[in-house]
Design a protein around this motif. Sequence first.
Motif, PDB file in Angstrom:
ATOM      1  N   PRO A 106       0.789  -1.243   0.000  1.00  0.00           N
ATOM      2  CA  PRO A 106       0.000   0.000   0.000  1.00  0.00           C
ATOM      3  C   PRO A 106       0.820   1.291   0.000  1.00  0.00           C
ATOM      4  N   GLU A 107       2.137   1.219  -0.154  1.00  0.00           N
ATOM      5  CA  GLU A 107       2.938   2.451  -0.111  1.00  0.00           C
ATOM      6  C   GLU A 107       2.394   3.463  -1.111  1.00  0.00           C
ATOM      7  N   GLY A 108       2.257   4.688  -0.666  1.00  0.00           N
ATOM      8  CA  GLY A 108       1.775   5.747  -1.546  1.00  0.00           C
ATOM      9  C   GLY A 108       0.280   5.992  -1.460  1.00  0.00           C
ATOM     10  N   TRP A 109      -0.426   5.116  -0.742  1.00  0.00           N
ATOM     11  CA  TRP A 109      -1.878   5.294  -0.649  1.00  0.00           C
ATOM     12  C   TRP A 109      -2.279   6.375   0.360  1.00  0.00           C
ATOM     13  N   GLY A 110      -1.299   6.840   1.174  1.00  0.00           N
ATOM     14  CA  GLY A 110      -1.656   7.835   2.190  1.00  0.00           C
ATOM     15  C   GLY A 110      -2.594   7.200   3.200  1.00  0.00           C
ATOM     16  N   ASN A 111      -3.568   7.987   3.667  1.00  0.00           N
ATOM     17  CA  ASN A 111      -4.603   7.395   4.534  1.00  0.00           C
ATOM     18  C   ASN A 111      -5.505   6.539   3.663  1.00  0.00           C
ATOM     19  N   TYR A 112      -5.695   5.296   4.061  1.00  0.00           N
ATOM     20  CA  TYR A 112      -6.536   4.430   3.221  1.00  0.00           C
ATOM     21  C   TYR A 112      -7.411   3.518   4.069  1.00  0.00           C
ATOM     22  N   VAL A 113      -8.499   3.116   3.456  1.00  0.00           N
ATOM     23  CA  VAL A 113      -9.465   2.222   4.105  1.00  0.00           C
ATOM     24  C   VAL A 113      -9.734   1.069   3.148  1.00  0.00           C
ATOM     25  N   ILE A 114      -9.661  -0.144   3.646  1.00  0.00           N
ATOM     26  CA  ILE A 114     -10.030  -1.306   2.837  1.00  0.00           C
ATOM     27  C   ILE A 114     -11.253  -1.955   3.450  1.00  0.00           C
ATOM     28  N   LEU A 115     -12.274  -2.043   2.625  1.00  0.00           N
ATOM     29  CA  LEU A 115     -13.559  -2.605   3.048  1.00  0.00           C
ATOM     30  C   LEU A 115     -13.742  -3.960   2.373  1.00  0.00           C
ATOM     31  N   ARG A 116     -13.963  -4.996   3.158  1.00  0.00           N
ATOM     32  CA  ARG A 116     -14.241  -6.314   2.563  1.00  0.00           C
ATOM     33  C   ARG A 116     -15.744  -6.492   2.465  1.00  0.00           C
ATOM     34  N   THR A 117     -16.221  -6.857   1.274  1.00  0.00           N
ATOM     35  CA  THR A 117     -17.671  -6.997   1.093  1.00  0.00           C
ATOM     36  C   THR A 117     -18.203  -8.117   1.980  1.00  0.00           C
ATOM     37  N   ARG A 118     -19.462  -8.027   2.290  1.00  0.00           N
ATOM     38  CA  ARG A 118     -20.058  -8.932   3.271  1.00  0.00           C
ATOM     39  C   ARG A 118     -19.932 -10.394   2.842  1.00  0.00           C
ATOM     40  N   ASN A 119     -19.962 -10.634   1.539  1.00  0.00           N
ATOM     41  CA  ASN A 119     -19.808 -12.024   1.083  1.00  0.00           C
ATOM     42  C   ASN A 119     -18.345 -12.486   1.126  1.00  0.00           C
ATOM     43  N   GLY A 120     -17.449 -11.568   1.506  1.00  0.00           N
ATOM     44  CA  GLY A 120     -16.041 -11.946   1.651  1.00  0.00           C
ATOM     45  C   GLY A 120     -15.283 -12.055   0.335  1.00  0.00           C
ATOM     46  N   ASN A 121     -15.925 -11.716  -0.762  1.00  0.00           N
ATOM     47  CA  ASN A 121     -15.304 -11.935  -2.076  1.00  0.00           C
ATOM     48  C   ASN A 121     -14.381 -10.812  -2.538  1.00  0.00           C
ATOM     49  N   TYR A 122     -14.677  -9.591  -2.136  1.00  0.00           N
ATOM     50  CA  TYR A 122     -13.951  -8.453  -2.692  1.00  0.00           C
ATOM     51  C   TYR A 122     -13.435  -7.531  -1.610  1.00  0.00           C
ATOM     52  N   ASP A 123     -12.265  -6.951  -1.875  1.00  0.00           N
ATOM     53  CA  ASP A 123     -11.710  -5.912  -1.017  1.00  0.00           C
ATOM     54  C   ASP A 123     -11.739  -4.597  -1.786  1.00  0.00           C
TER      55      ASP A 123
END
Length: 234
Positions: free
Chosen positions: A57-74
């Motif tokens: 994640p270098e360079g993303w600054g402040n970041y948030v990763i959300l995993r979808t409820r079905n667990g399939n996608y970030d």
Amino acid sequence: MSLKSARVSYPYGVRNSVYGKGYHEGIDLVSENRAIYAAVAGAVIKAAYAGGQGADPEGWGNYVILRTRNGNYDLIHAHLASVKVTRGQTVNEGAILGMMGRTGNTTGPHLHFEVRRAPWTNNNEINPAVFLGIENKEGPVKSVSANSSEEGKKVVQNIILCNPGPDERAAAYLADHLKAPVCYLANVTKEFIDCAEKVYVIGNDYQAAEKSINIIGADRYDTCQKVLDLCKAK
Ligand SMILES: [Zn+2]
């Protein structure tokens, strides 16, 4: 910003050597409303800061990763001015994740949004415009979904698939004509194919789905001609 009512400032897939894969792996969005709302419900698996210029994640600054409820996608939200959620928190669609900003390696304030098959560390991204059901085109966000169902499953009329290279041009003509998103074959998932009414595959005989329509010419020019013929016929 609601991701579906913002402005696309830099589409997905634009070739640019500054990115690890040689193209823009996310979609850049801007909006006057700087609050960034969750596009779908999920769990916050990361809320952190990464400066520098190295590998993600270098360079993303402040970041948030959300995993979808079905667990399939970030879902990756980068360059935030501030983060309004904490790791482990579950959020509903529409919850505020943070504020749009210009932290990390960026030239101006925007949201860099990526969708990857979980876990995100595998670096297996998909076209975020397809995920959101929007056109992958600079300008005000335009919806391409007839309607949408549960998380990560937008019903789109058409999806166009091709490999990077010469067939992208033919794919782009069809995309303009059908107002449909283009996705690289390497990045497409079964879930997305299932969401589309029609799947066009440009330049090769890959059977993406029972319903896939393969447009193949003798060479790339012929493929392009066949696509143009199809556009004219409609
Ligand atoms: Zn970006």
